[in-house]
Design an enzyme around this catalytic site. Structure first.
Site, PDB file in Angstrom:
ATOM      1  N   ALA A 140       1.161  -1.039  -0.028  1.00  0.00           N
ATOM      2  CA  ALA A 140       0.166   0.386   0.204  1.00  0.00           C
ATOM      3  C   ALA A 140       1.030   1.168  -0.266  1.00  0.00           C
ATOM      4  O   ALA A 140       0.401   2.651  -0.399  1.00  0.00           O
ATOM      5  CB  ALA A 140      -1.336  -0.236   1.337  1.00  0.00           C
ATOM      6  N   ARG A 171      -3.098   0.048   7.548  1.00  0.00           N
ATOM      7  CA  ARG A 171      -1.812  -0.373   8.890  1.00  0.00           C
ATOM      8  C   ARG A 171      -1.594   0.931   9.467  1.00  0.00           C
ATOM      9  O   ARG A 171      -0.846   0.588  10.307  1.00  0.00           O
ATOM     10  CB  ARG A 171      -1.531  -1.596   8.757  1.00  0.00           C
ATOM     11  CG  ARG A 171      -1.997  -2.529   9.045  1.00  0.00           C
ATOM     12  CD  ARG A 171      -1.968  -4.200   8.625  1.00  0.00           C
ATOM     13  NE  ARG A 171      -2.536  -4.870   9.224  1.00  0.00           N
ATOM     14  CZ  ARG A 171      -3.475  -6.110   7.511  1.00  0.00           C
ATOM     15  NH1 ARG A 171      -2.408  -4.851   6.980  1.00  0.00           N
ATOM     16  NH2 ARG A 171      -4.008  -6.772   7.369  1.00  0.00           N
ATOM     17  N   ASP A 203      -5.492  -1.055  -6.711  1.00  0.00           N
ATOM     18  CA  ASP A 203      -6.241  -0.111  -7.697  1.00  0.00           C
ATOM     19  C   ASP A 203      -5.247  -0.514  -8.512  1.00  0.00           C
ATOM     20  O   ASP A 203      -6.069   0.759  -9.229  1.00  0.00           O
ATOM     21  CB  ASP A 203      -5.578   0.936  -6.566  1.00  0.00           C
ATOM     22  CG  ASP A 203      -3.812   0.311  -6.431  1.00  0.00           C
ATOM     23  OD1 ASP A 203      -3.017  -0.122  -7.854  1.00  0.00           O
ATOM     24  OD2 ASP A 203      -3.701   0.903  -5.311  1.00  0.00           O
ATOM     25  N   HIS A 235      -3.408  -9.472  -4.276  1.00  0.00           N
ATOM     26  CA  HIS A 235      -4.506  -9.866  -3.805  1.00  0.00           C
ATOM     27  C   HIS A 235      -6.437  -9.379  -4.805  1.00  0.00           C
ATOM     28  O   HIS A 235      -6.985  -8.938  -3.962  1.00  0.00           O
ATOM     29  CB  HIS A 235      -4.497  -8.828  -2.771  1.00  0.00           C
ATOM     30  CG  HIS A 235      -3.874  -9.112  -1.162  1.00  0.00           C
ATOM     31  ND1 HIS A 235      -3.212  -8.562  -0.694  1.00  0.00           N
ATOM     32  CD2 HIS A 235      -3.493 -10.630  -0.721  1.00  0.00           C
ATOM     33  CE1 HIS A 235      -2.224  -8.904   0.241  1.00  0.00           C
ATOM     34  NE2 HIS A 235      -2.756 -10.167   0.219  1.00  0.00           N
ATOM     35  N   CYS A 292     -25.859 -11.274  -8.031  1.00  0.00           N
ATOM     36  CA  CYS A 292     -24.951 -11.834  -9.462  1.00  0.00           C
ATOM     37  C   CYS A 292     -26.327 -11.950 -10.483  1.00  0.00           C
ATOM     38  O   CYS A 292     -27.547 -12.004 -10.273  1.00  0.00           O
ATOM     39  CB  CYS A 292     -24.899 -13.401  -9.851  1.00  0.00           C
ATOM     40  SG  CYS A 292     -24.298 -13.864 -10.494  1.00  0.00           S
TER      41      CYS A 292
END
Length: 259
Positions: free
Chosen positions: A29, A41, A111, A128, A161
C-alpha cells in the site's frame, strides 16, 4: 533525489539491479499513498482510524451480515481509488522493467495503478486481486465493477449476481479467502530463482505474500526494503530505506539506466 538516506549508496543498489539476471518486486500500500490512496495499517491508515471498517474486508463478516455488505458497497462508491493516478514510483517501476531484468512484479494492491503506469501485464501478479471487477461468490460470473456500482447508485443496496442471483463482492481477496493459486505459485517460483528482491511500501506482515522475501533470501538473493515503517525483515536486508518511493525509485532507475 531522495531525502532519506539508504543503508547502501544508491549507485551500489543500482549496480545490483543492473547486474541481476532476475529481479522480483513486491509492492504494498505504501507505493499508492502518494497517489492519494490511504494505506490500511499505517498511522493514518483506514483500519487504524476505523477498526470496524476491517469487517468489510473479512469474508466471514461480509457473507454473514447484509449490513456489512451494504456498507462495503457504499465504501466502494466513495473510494479514493477511482480518482487515483499512477505516481512517480509506479512509472519508475515500469521503466525499470525496460532497463533491467525484472522477472515479475507482485503487488498486494488492488488499485490497478501498476497496469495504468504501463507495467507488463504478463509479468504482473495482482496477488490480492483487483477492485476494478466484481465477482459472484456462487458462480463464475465476473464483470466490470463500474457496471455493478451503477446498480448501487440506482438504489440496489446489496446487488445480486445477474447470472445466478448469488452474492457479489469486489474481485479482491478478503481475509479468510484463498489467494488465486496460479498467481501465488508464479510469485513463489519467481522469488525462488531471483537474485535481487525489492520489497517496496509493504510492512511484510501479511502472509502468504510476506513469505516471498523469505523464499528469495533462502535462495541467496539480495533483499532491498523501502518502507516508511520498520519491517520484520529489515535485519536480514542488504539495504533498507525509509524514503518516499516517489522520490527514491526514479532516482534509482535513472542510476540503473545511466551506465
Amino acid at each position: 533525489m531522495p531525502t532519506d538516506p539508504v543503508s547502501e549508496p544508491l549507485d551500489t543498489i543500482a549496480a545490483w539491479l543492473r547486474d541481476a539476471r532476475s529481479i522480483v518486486i513486491l509492492t504494498g500500500a505504501g507505493i499508492s499513498t502518494e497517489s492519494g490512496i490511504p494505506d490500511f495499517r499505517g498511522p493514518n491508515g483506514v483500519w487504524t482510524k476505523n477498526p470496524a471498517a476491517e469487517k468489510t474486508a473479512t469474508l466471514q463478516h461480509y457473507v454473514g451480515d447484509p449490513e456489512v455488505r451494504k456498507l462495503a458497497w457504499q465504501n466502494r462508491i466513495s473510494s479514493d481509488i477511482w480518482a487515483a493516478e499512477p505516481n512517480a514510483g509506479h512509472h519508475a517501476l515500469a521503466e525499470l522493467a525496460r532497463v533491467a531484468n525484472v522477472e515479475m512484479l507482485v503487488t498486494q494492491n488492488v488499485d490497478g495503478l501498476h497496469r495504468a503506469a504501463g507495467s507488463d501485464p504478463d509479468r504482473l501478479v495482482e496477488i490480492h486481486g483487483t477492485v476494478h471487477f466484481a465477482k459472484c461468490l456462487a458462480c463464475d460470473w465476473r464483470g466490470p465493477m463500474e457496471e455493478t456500482l451503477d446498480r448501487v447508485r440506482a438504489g440496489e443496496e446489496d446487488p445480486a449476481c445477474v447470472e445466478c442471483g448469488g452474492m457479489l463482492k469486489s474481485a479482491t481477496i478478503s481475509f479468510g479467502e484463498n489467494l488465486v493459486a496460479e498467481g501465488l505459485e508464479r510469485a513463489q517460483r519467481a522469488a525462488a530463482t531471483c537474485d535481487v528482491f525489492l520489497a517496496l511500501g509493504t510492512t511484510l506482515g501479511v502472509y502468504p505474500a510476506a513469505a516471498l522475501p523469505e523464499i528469495a533470501l533462502s535462495s541467496g538473493a539480495r533483499l532491498v526494503i523501502v518502507n516508511a515503517q520498520e519491517t520484520p525483515f529489515d535485519r536480514y536486508a542488504d539495504a533498507v530505506s525509509r524514503a518516499n518511493l516517489g522520490d527514491l525509485l526514479p532516482a534509482l532507475v535513472a542510476e540503473v539506466a545511466a551506465d
